[in-house]
Design an enzyme around this catalytic site. Structure first.
Site, PDB file in Angstrom:
ATOM      1  N   GLU B 119       0.810  -1.220   0.000  1.00 35.84           N
ATOM      2  CA  GLU B 119       0.000   0.000   0.000  1.00 35.84           C
ATOM      3  C   GLU B 119       0.838   1.262   0.000  1.00 35.84           C
ATOM      4  O   GLU B 119       0.515   2.240  -0.665  1.00 35.84           O
ATOM      5  CB  GLU B 119      -0.954   0.005   1.205  1.00 35.84           C
ATOM      6  CG  GLU B 119      -2.123  -0.957   1.066  1.00 35.84           C
ATOM      7  CD  GLU B 119      -1.761  -2.407   1.342  1.00 35.84           C
ATOM      8  OE1 GLU B 119      -0.641  -2.644   1.828  1.00 35.84           O
ATOM      9  OE2 GLU B 119      -2.573  -3.294   1.051  1.00 35.84           O
ATOM     10  N   HIS B 188     -11.068  -5.258   8.090  1.00 36.03           N
ATOM     11  CA  HIS B 188     -11.806  -5.295   6.836  1.00 36.03           C
ATOM     12  C   HIS B 188     -13.173  -4.638   7.009  1.00 36.03           C
ATOM     13  O   HIS B 188     -14.020  -4.737   6.133  1.00 36.03           O
ATOM     14  CB  HIS B 188     -12.007  -6.739   6.356  1.00 36.03           C
ATOM     15  CG  HIS B 188     -10.740  -7.490   6.094  1.00 36.03           C
ATOM     16  ND1 HIS B 188      -9.880  -7.842   7.096  1.00 36.03           N
ATOM     17  CD2 HIS B 188     -10.177  -7.913   4.940  1.00 36.03           C
ATOM     18  CE1 HIS B 188      -8.840  -8.493   6.571  1.00 36.03           C
ATOM     19  NE2 HIS B 188      -8.996  -8.544   5.273  1.00 36.03           N
TER      20      HIS B 188
END
Lengths: 436, 381
Positions: B119, B188
């Protein structure tokens, strides 16, 4: 030298360049490095930097570099070195330009330190003294259209890239005349006209930016303009950044996506106060950190601007032609501390002197003297000129106005002041009135 | 000065194990994963992309939020060849939630770039792309995966305009599915909007409907500043809405009054807006519902105007209550409308815990019952 470790003047090499108060310039630039350099040019098989570069000498001999970092191995370099020096073929004015640029950076940084100690410069301040050959040599090896991005020790890169030194100085003074109206400071030198994409303060965090810039040049050239891309991005980082995750992600992406970016590790042996041997695995040969990503690596003596150019130019040309990344272990040394408040307890004066003895300015001046008939008189003129220029920079910066309070809220978003009710815009601070 | 390599083939100029003649004369190539840079002479594929949409060919299509975002991406990429997409599996796989489905086929691997799962590298590279004048739209797979990119977002993207006096800007749109409700584990299911709204220089947008998603995403991509585009994954496919096929924009920084009312104001954003609508319907009261659309810059004026009219307010969000964005809104209301208030502003929010595993997920998030309770309490105060 207030705030710095007391020095024993008597122990100094005569042409050491680090005196704050008087001249920063070598009083006698003729030294043994002259012959060392001509040796390397002649490619006579001897260690090119054996005389001039103590680190290289230590790699050949038994003496260990106190920072735990042997220099570029002479045998390797000799093997890979081009038969003839590219730099030695360049005309006088180019080489004199390099000398002038290095002198300018040196003088600029000395005055920067002075201004910092006089509290004219706020924030933190990391000077480039000792590493001048890297910025000047690397910049000479690329073209203006090639993007460049670096870390926080960035004044040298900005000046080498062609930023007006007055704007650079004013930026550190926090004045309106700065390259970013005094909003960026020492660590954030940006110059759009010269394709310098900063100065970045977080160690290693600029490396994915370098990958992105290379991606962008390639995309613009090939997709938007429909021609073969031949721009290359130089992404500088320090050896401390080798240990940051972002750098590994950047290397991986660059290798994976064939991005024409050269990661130039300005390996000055220390990540702040931690020597590379204490902070980095394989610190004695960081070029292996490129092999794992399938990236070509080079080890270059960064204390000699001609060597830097000689090694960087073919590398840059190759990256241009192949659109592949590269990695450079650029062996250099910062004469000063990490920042202005660094007591430098992690290294010895002897080690510093060892490097100062192979000073890049002295080496180039000596080569010019022996090979191009460059005179001491001409050198003194150049030094005087640079000194005057930097003095004028400081004056110019001091005369530049301080930012008005409105600047607090400009350049945050595209909207000026914006509809940000309740977030204390400067008008509120001033009037104490809240119209809501 | 090349470093000789240890055993094995010498490091070729390209270092490419396939030995392809990159850089040699011939067609322009780049190995961006799949088929390489296409020639720019390829004929345009048909548009609109019926295969992607599964939607009727009227000027107005009935789309899910995922489809609306996909359509916005297609149209922006058609309009501007500086718009490119990066992320893990965004290419042939179409992204973890299939938001970029069909884009790789349509635009090629050089514009829909599959990246490693890294990321910080994805966002850092995107920032470099944006500084150089492109308009990258990276996708981060889940809210919790933004953590590794936090440094790049807050140290670079948010600050570039200021530290360069706008000489360099970062026209970046980071798409991130956020929030709970899909039986995912923590990391998540998080709602990190307040974290990023707190960072000056970033804009934070969260649509609550397909129509808004398309218009806001187009605005975000065209915006010269970095925008975090948070997509409430719970309503990715929860319902359809009529979405014009023509391009349109919805201004960033303006809230929407979803329903007008007199008794009370309710402020929410993202997936919670749906719960609010349900609760309001059940309550039978006249409640004014405001969907923020943009978390930051916050449209304070629309909220204040409503509260001045109703005197009561309930704020609903999924993120933990303490230090959540509801706290900022409640504070602004008390700062500016104190004398209009008939009751203390109430917050219905997630708890100050880690987002629970899925069995307790629905207990954690504000539901219609909890909202109804807050409505009753506020009304009765």
């Amino acid at each position: 030298m207030q705030g710095q470790r007391p020095r024993d003047e008597g122990q100094r090499a005569k042409w050491t360049i680090t005196d704050l108060r008087t001249s920063l310039l070598p009083s006698r630039f003729m030294s043994s490095t002259a012959s060392a350099h001509s040796d390397s040019r002649s490619g006579g098989g001897a260690a090119p930097e054996a005389a001039g570069n103590p680190a290289a000498a230590s790699a050949n001999g038994a003496a260990a570099d106190p920072s735990g970092r042997p220099a570029a191995r002479a045998t390797e370099r000799t093997e890979a070195a081009p038969a003839a020096s590219l730099a030695a073929e360049l005309p006088d004015d180019v080489l004199l330009g390099w000398l002038r640029d290095m002198l300018l950076i040196r003088e600029f940084e000395v005055r920067t330190m002075q201004a910092y100690q006089e509290k004219k410069i706020g924030g933190f301040c990391h000077v480039y003294i000792g590493q001048e050959a890297v910025a000047v040599g690397c910049t000479a090896a690329i073209e203006r259209r090639d993007p460049m991005v670096t870390a926080y020790r960035d004044h040298g890169h900005a000046l080498a890239r062609g930023m007006d030194p007055r704007h650079c100085m004013a930026e550190m003074f926090g004045r309106i005349g700065g390259c970013a109206k005094g909003k960026g400071g020492s660590m954030h030198m940006f110059d759009k006209a010269n394709n310098l994409f900063g100065g970045h303060g977080i160690v290693g965090a600029q490396t994915p930016l370098g990958a992105g810039l290379a991606f962008a040049t390639k995309y613009e050239d090939e997709v938007i303009e429909g021609r073969r891309s031949d721009r290359v991005t130089l992404c500088f980082l320090g050896d401390g950044a080798l240990n940051q995750g972002a750098f590994h992600e950047a290397k991986n992406l660059a290798g994976l996506l064939d991005l024409p970016v050269i990661f130039v590790v300005e390996n000055n042996g220390y990540s702040m106060g931690t020597s590379i041997s204490r902070g980095t695995t394989m610190g004695h040969d960081i070029s292996v950190k490129a092999a794992g990503y399938g990236i070509e690596a080079a080890v270059i003596d960064g204390m000699d601007v001609m060597t830097v150019y000689d090694a960087m130019k073919p590398l840059v040309d190759r990256c241009r032609a192949t659109s592949r990344p590269a990695f450079v272990d650029m062996r250099t040394y910062r004469y000063k501390g990490h920042s202005m408040s660094d007591p430098r307890k992690y290294r010895t004066r002897a080690e510093e002197e060892q490097y100062e003895a192979s000073d890049p300015i002295g080496r180039l001046a000596a080569w010019l003297e022996s090979s191009r008939g460059f005179s001491k008189q001409r050198y003194d003129e150049l030094a005087r000129e640079v000194r005057q220029q930097v003095r004028d920079c400081v004056k110019w910066a001091e005369a530049s106005p301080e930012p008005p309070i409105e600047e607090l809220y400009t350049d945050v978003y595209v909207e000026r002041f914006g509809p940000y009710l309740g977030t204390s815009p400067p008008q509120m601070l001033r009037d104490g009135a809240d119209e809501a | 000065m090349t470093r000789p390599r240890a055993p094995g083939p010498p490091l070729s100029a390209t270092g490419d194990p396939s030995g392809s003649q990159r850089g040699a004369a011939g067609p322009i190539r780049i190995s961006l994963h799949a088929p390489g840079f296409p020639t720019t002479t390829e004929p345009d594929p048909p548009f609109p992309p019926t295969s992607i949409l599964n939607a009727p060919q009227d000027p107005v299509a009935n789309l899910t939020l995922v489809q609306a975002i996909n359509l916005a991406l297609v149209q922006e990429m058609e309009r501007d060849d500086r718009v490119i997409i990066l992320g893990e599996d965004v290419g042939p796989n179409g992204g973890v939630f299939r938001v970029t489905e069909g884009l790789h086929k349509r635009f090629g691997g050089h514009r829909v770039v599959d990246t490693p799962l890294a990321e910080s590298g994805i966002i850092g590279t995107s920032i470099g792309l944006a500084m150089a004048g492109l308009r990258p739209v990276p996708e981060i797979q889940f809210d919790g995966f933004l953590g590794p990119a936090y440094d790049q977002l807050c140290s670079h993207a948010a600050r570039m305009r200021t530290r360069t006096r706008s000489a360099f800007t970062v026209p970046l749109t980071v798409r991130v599915p956020v929030g709970g409700g899909i039986h995912a584990p923590e990391l998540h299911s998080d709602s990190p909007e307040a974290i990023y709204a707190h960072q000056p220089g970033l804009k934070v947008v969260m649509p609550a409907s397909p129509y808004d998603a398309k218009g806001l995403l187009i605005s975000a991509i065209r915006d010269p500043d970095p925008v975090l585009f948070f997509e409430p994954k719970r309503i990715y496919r929860a319902f359809r809405e009529e979405v014009p096929e023509d391009e349109y924009t919805i201004p960033i920084g303006k809230a929407r009054v979803v329903a007008e009312g007199e008794e009370m104001t309710m402020v929410s954003w993202g997936a919670s807006v749906v719960q609010c609508m349900q609760a309001i319907e059940k309550s039978g009261r006249s409640i004014e519902l405001i969907d923020l659309r943009t978390i930051w810059p916050l449209d304070t004026e629309t909220i204040l105007e409503s509260v001045r009219k109703t005197g009561r307010v309930v704020i609903v969000h999924e993120a933990p209550k303490s230090g959540g964005w509801g706290a900022e809104i409640a504070t602004r209301i008390t700062e500016h409308c104190f004398l209009h208030l008939e009751a203390p502003p109430q917050r219905v929010a997630g708890f100050d815990t880690i987002m629970p595993y899925y069995k307790l997920e629905m207990e954690y998030m504000p539901d219609a019952a909890r909202i109804a309770k807050a409505i009753d309490e506020t009304a009765a105060y």
